[in-house]
Design a protein around this motif. Structure first.
Motif, PDB file in Angstrom:
ATOM      1  N   ARG A 230      -3.836 -80.365  17.655  1.00  0.00           N
ATOM      2  CA  ARG A 230      -4.445 -79.356  16.786  1.00  0.00           C
ATOM      3  C   ARG A 230      -5.094 -80.015  15.576  1.00  0.00           C
ATOM      4  O   ARG A 230      -6.147 -79.579  15.105  1.00  0.00           O
ATOM      5  CB  ARG A 230      -3.395 -78.336  16.356  1.00  0.00           C
ATOM      6  CG  ARG A 230      -2.807 -77.530  17.509  1.00  0.00           C
ATOM      7  CD  ARG A 230      -1.735 -76.576  17.038  1.00  0.00           C
ATOM      8  NE  ARG A 230      -2.274 -75.495  16.235  1.00  0.00           N
ATOM      9  CZ  ARG A 230      -1.522 -74.636  15.545  1.00  0.00           C
ATOM     10  NH1 ARG A 230      -0.210 -74.771  15.547  1.00  0.00           N
ATOM     11  NH2 ARG A 230      -2.081 -73.672  14.864  1.00  0.00           N
ATOM     12  N   LEU A 231      -4.469 -81.075  15.101  1.00  0.00           N
ATOM     13  CA  LEU A 231      -5.016 -81.784  13.954  1.00  0.00           C
ATOM     14  C   LEU A 231      -6.336 -82.472  14.315  1.00  0.00           C
ATOM     15  O   LEU A 231      -7.284 -82.491  13.525  1.00  0.00           O
ATOM     16  CB  LEU A 231      -4.005 -82.803  13.445  1.00  0.00           C
ATOM     17  CG  LEU A 231      -4.306 -83.490  12.106  1.00  0.00           C
ATOM     18  CD1 LEU A 231      -4.620 -82.478  11.020  1.00  0.00           C
ATOM     19  CD2 LEU A 231      -3.142 -84.376  11.693  1.00  0.00           C
ATOM     20  N   LEU A 232      -6.427 -83.030  15.527  1.00  0.00           N
ATOM     21  CA  LEU A 232      -7.677 -83.628  15.986  1.00  0.00           C
ATOM     22  C   LEU A 232      -8.770 -82.572  16.075  1.00  0.00           C
ATOM     23  O   LEU A 232      -9.904 -82.798  15.635  1.00  0.00           O
ATOM     24  CB  LEU A 232      -7.476 -84.298  17.345  1.00  0.00           C
ATOM     25  CG  LEU A 232      -8.737 -84.836  18.028  1.00  0.00           C
ATOM     26  CD1 LEU A 232      -9.454 -85.854  17.152  1.00  0.00           C
ATOM     27  CD2 LEU A 232      -8.389 -85.445  19.390  1.00  0.00           C
ATOM     28  N   SER A 233      -8.434 -81.427  16.656  1.00  0.00           N
ATOM     29  CA  SER A 233      -9.425 -80.348  16.750  1.00  0.00           C
ATOM     30  C   SER A 233      -9.915 -79.937  15.367  1.00  0.00           C
ATOM     31  O   SER A 233     -11.117 -79.725  15.151  1.00  0.00           O
ATOM     32  CB  SER A 233      -8.815 -79.134  17.472  1.00  0.00           C
ATOM     33  OG  SER A 233      -8.470 -79.457  18.805  1.00  0.00           O
ATOM     34  N   ALA A 234      -8.988 -79.846  14.436  1.00  0.00           N
ATOM     35  CA  ALA A 234      -9.358 -79.458  13.075  1.00  0.00           C
ATOM     36  C   ALA A 234     -10.166 -80.544  12.386  1.00  0.00           C
ATOM     37  O   ALA A 234     -11.076 -80.259  11.609  1.00  0.00           O
ATOM     38  CB  ALA A 234      -8.094 -79.145  12.272  1.00  0.00           C
TER      39      ALA A 234
END
Length: 305
Positions: free
Chosen positions: A62-66
């Motif tokens: 999720r952090l990569l997507s963000a």
């Protein structure tokens, strides 16, 4: 005035993680403040005990997507020149999206990491000088996530070419990223070295001494651009011999890690991104996708002489 230093800000978070933001004014930094909100949301709905000592965790997927969303939205700010506005109301900026179709289709599993182990390095405008000179091909926005000092997630976005490159060390890279095929050594036995435009004379001397008088030296702006040039086969190695900030390096370092490449100091030591106070890299830089051990000893000889 060196905006890289004077506008550098640290935003410390209750979750234990920290974000290192670089340069170009408070307005642009404010425009990316949604990234802070992201870390809280990635942890779910933490109870008060989370803030009293128990480590909350963060989903790296999720952090990569963000991070991708943050870099791309930062690029839109650069293009629209919203950074010229003196004030940005952070409360009106929505948090970064924590779902990305490309990430979901490329990365199978996920890792949950204690927030206190995470350092986020943001460069909302790499190649600032080139931007002012209208050399926009060099401009990037970059986001990097280091886990215990190791560059793990990296995003480099070229806002004027609509290209986003990302990588997750040990997991994968963007399928849209063009990666050069393995090279057995310098092209045609001639090393092609990409260097900073602002220090091209100094680095050119080093490159010619290290790799021979036939070395091709390619001056370019922006650390993000130069690292991508190595990945895409436009250069064999990226060499930098003067001080450089870690927010300029972290994203490219993470993408190289994801591809099996290397970025080290000129002494061959890894660059540590774990300490938010130590944001200067003074050991020079060598970045390669292949054959790091070919280039490094030649540069080390010069360091000893």
């Amino acid at each position: 005035m060196d905006s890289k230093e004077t506008n550098a800000k640290i935003v410390k978070m209750n979750l234990g993680a920290s974000i290192r933001l670089n340069k170009f004014g408070i307005a642009l930094i404010g425009g990316m403040i949604f990234f802070i909100v992201l870390l809280y949301r990635n942890s779910g709905s933490p109870s008060q005990s989370d803030f009293d000592g128990r480590a909350a965790t963060v989903s790296l997927k999720r952090l990569l997507s963000a991070a991708i969303d943050a870099a791309e939205r930062g690029g839109k700010i650069v293009i629209s020149e919203e950074h010229d506005k003196s004030n940005v109301d952070a409360s009106t900026v929505s948090p970064a999206a924590t779902f990305n179709v490309e990430v979901e289709s490329t990365i199978v599993d996920d890792d949950s990491i204690p927030a206190e182990d995470i350092r986020v390095w943001i460069d909302p405008l790499d190649a600032t000088q080139e931007y002012t000179e209208n050399l926009k091909q060099y401009v990037t926005t970059m986001v990097c996530v280091a886990v215990k000092g190791y560059p793990t997630l990296g995003v480099i976005h070229k806002p004027f070419e609509n290209l986003t490159a990302w990588g997750w060390a040990g997991k994968g890279v963007s399928p849209k990223l063009h990666v050069t095929k393995d090279q057995g050594g310098p092209k045609d036995d001639i090393a092609h070295i990409i260097v900073s435009r602002s220090h091209s004379g100094d680095v050119k001397d080093v490159a010619l001494k290290a790799f021979g008088e036939s070395t091709v030296v390619i001056p370019a702006g922006g650390a993000g651009y130069k690292t991508l040039a190595v990945i895409q086969g436009e250069a064999d190695a990226y060499v930098h011999v003067t001080l450089i900030k870690k927010w300029d390096l972290c994203a490219g370092n993470a993408i190289l890690n994801a591809l099996g490449g290397k970025m080290t100091t000129l002494k061959g030591t890894p660059i540590d991104y774990g300490n938010r106070e130590e944001y200067k890299n003074q050991g020079g830089v060598l970045a390669t996708l292949y054959q790091h051990d070919y280039y490094l000893p030649k540069l080390q000889v010069l360091q000893k002489s």
